[in-house]
Design a protein around this motif. Structure first.
Motif, short mmCIF file in Angstrom:
data_model
loop_
_atom_site.label_atom_id
_atom_site.label_comp_id
_atom_site.label_asym_id
_atom_site.label_seq_id
_atom_site.Cartn_x
_atom_site.Cartn_y
_atom_site.Cartn_z
N ASN A 3 1.37 -0.91 0.24
CA ASN A 3 -0.28 -0.45 -0.55
C ASN A 3 0.94 0.60 -0.09
O ASN A 3 1.75 1.12 -0.20
CB ASN A 3 -1.11 -0.44 0.96
CG ASN A 3 -0.23 -0.26 2.91
OD1 ASN A 3 1.33 0.25 2.79
ND2 ASN A 3 -1.33 -0.28 3.85
N SER A 8 2.96 -4.47 3.25
CA SER A 8 1.84 -5.37 2.22
C SER A 8 1.47 -6.15 2.95
O SER A 8 0.51 -6.18 4.14
CB SER A 8 3.24 -6.39 2.20
OG SER A 8 3.22 -7.05 3.04
N ARG A 9 0.37 -5.81 1.53
CA ARG A 9 -1.60 -6.17 2.34
C ARG A 9 -1.12 -8.17 2.06
O ARG A 9 -0.40 -8.40 1.56
CB ARG A 9 -2.37 -5.54 1.34
CG ARG A 9 -2.43 -4.46 1.75
CD ARG A 9 -3.52 -3.33 0.69
NE ARG A 9 -3.72 -4.45 -0.81
CZ ARG A 9 -4.65 -3.90 -1.88
NH1 ARG A 9 -5.58 -3.45 -1.49
NH2 ARG A 9 -4.33 -4.11 -2.80
N ARG A 10 -2.53 -8.67 2.67
CA ARG A 10 -1.73 -9.87 2.28
C ARG A 10 -3.95 -10.53 2.59
O ARG A 10 -4.86 -9.53 3.37
CB ARG A 10 -1.86 -10.70 3.80
CG ARG A 10 -0.34 -10.84 4.17
CD ARG A 10 0.46 -11.68 4.75
NE ARG A 10 -0.36 -12.59 5.26
CZ ARG A 10 -0.71 -14.08 6.19
NH1 ARG A 10 0.25 -13.79 7.11
NH2 ARG A 10 -1.21 -14.81 5.83
N LEU A 11 -3.90 -11.23 1.85
CA LEU A 11 -5.19 -11.60 2.11
C LEU A 11 -5.62 -12.48 2.84
O LEU A 11 -5.59 -13.72 2.80
CB LEU A 11 -5.67 -12.83 1.05
CG LEU A 11 -7.39 -12.61 0.08
CD1 LEU A 11 -8.10 -11.49 0.51
CD2 LEU A 11 -6.86 -13.93 -0.74
N THR A 12 -7.35 -12.00 4.10
CA THR A 12 -6.65 -12.63 5.51
C THR A 12 -9.00 -12.85 5.78
O THR A 12 -9.37 -12.21 5.20
CB THR A 12 -6.37 -12.63 6.77
OG1 THR A 12 -6.83 -11.22 6.37
CG2 THR A 12 -4.62 -12.41 6.04
N SER A 14 -11.62 -11.41 8.14
CA SER A 14 -12.15 -10.66 8.40
C SER A 14 -12.79 -10.74 9.43
O SER A 14 -13.30 -12.13 10.10
CB SER A 14 -12.92 -9.76 7.87
OG SER A 14 -12.95 -8.41 8.37
N GLY A 26 -13.06 -10.17 4.28
CA GLY A 26 -11.34 -10.08 4.18
C GLY A 26 -11.47 -10.19 2.71
O GLY A 26 -10.09 -8.95 2.85
N LEU A 27 -11.79 -10.60 1.55
CA LEU A 27 -11.66 -10.17 -0.01
C LEU A 27 -12.35 -8.55 -0.13
O LEU A 27 -11.38 -7.68 -1.16
CB LEU A 27 -12.62 -10.67 -0.84
CG LEU A 27 -12.49 -12.59 -1.19
CD1 LEU A 27 -13.50 -13.31 -1.98
CD2 LEU A 27 -11.60 -12.23 -2.14
N TYR A 30 -8.89 -6.46 1.27
CA TYR A 30 -8.39 -6.72 -0.32
C TYR A 30 -8.28 -5.71 -0.79
O TYR A 30 -7.49 -5.25 -1.64
CB TYR A 30 -7.75 -8.09 -0.09
CG TYR A 30 -6.45 -8.21 -1.06
CD1 TYR A 30 -5.24 -8.32 -0.03
CD2 TYR A 30 -6.59 -8.49 -2.07
CE1 TYR A 30 -4.48 -8.47 -0.98
CE2 TYR A 30 -5.64 -9.36 -2.91
CZ TYR A 30 -4.07 -8.95 -2.13
OH TYR A 30 -3.12 -9.15 -3.32
N ASP A 68 -6.81 -13.55 10.12
CA ASP A 68 -6.62 -12.32 10.47
C ASP A 68 -5.67 -12.43 11.50
O ASP A 68 -5.84 -13.05 12.86
CB ASP A 68 -8.15 -11.17 10.87
CG ASP A 68 -7.25 -9.64 11.09
OD1 ASP A 68 -6.19 -9.41 10.71
OD2 ASP A 68 -8.08 -8.90 10.85
#
Length: 106
Positions: A3, A8-12, A14, A26-27, A30, A68
């Motif tokens: 960002n 860094s962003r991670r797909l987790t 929520s 989570g989607l 992200y 998360d």
């Protein structure tokens, strides 16, 4: 992906925006869109594919996406409201205590 702050962003899944397991929340986090869009899309996809494929995909996403990491320890599959918040433990200290034996009765 990084960002604008270099993190860094991670797909987790929520922990805060969830209805079942937090996949759509989570989607949404992200990709930067409202999770309701993913929820509606998932419902439409599930109904169009005669329910079973949609449910299998959701289950696989639940198993594949990590939880998360900033989720509270009590957070579980059914959301954050499932467990009560515990009060912090405060340790009590005793001062000037004397020990006395008690004679048994009888």
């Amino acid at each position: 992906m990084a960002n604008r702050h270099g993190q860094s962003r991670r797909l987790t899944r929520s922990a805060t925006d969830r209805r079942l397991s937090g996949v759509c929340g989570g989607l949404g986090a992200y990709f930067g869109v409202k999770p309701v869009i993913f929820r509606l899309g998932f419902v439409v996809f599930t109904l169009v594919t005669q329910i079973v494929p949609g449910l299998i995909i959701y289950l696989l996403m639940t198993l594949a996406m990590p939880a998360d990491p900033q989720a509270p320890a009590w957070s579980n599959f059914f959301g954050p409201g499932a467990a009560p918040k515990a009060a912090p433990n405060k340790r009590k200290e005793l001062h000037d205590v004397e020990e006395h034996d008690i004679e048994p009765k009888g």
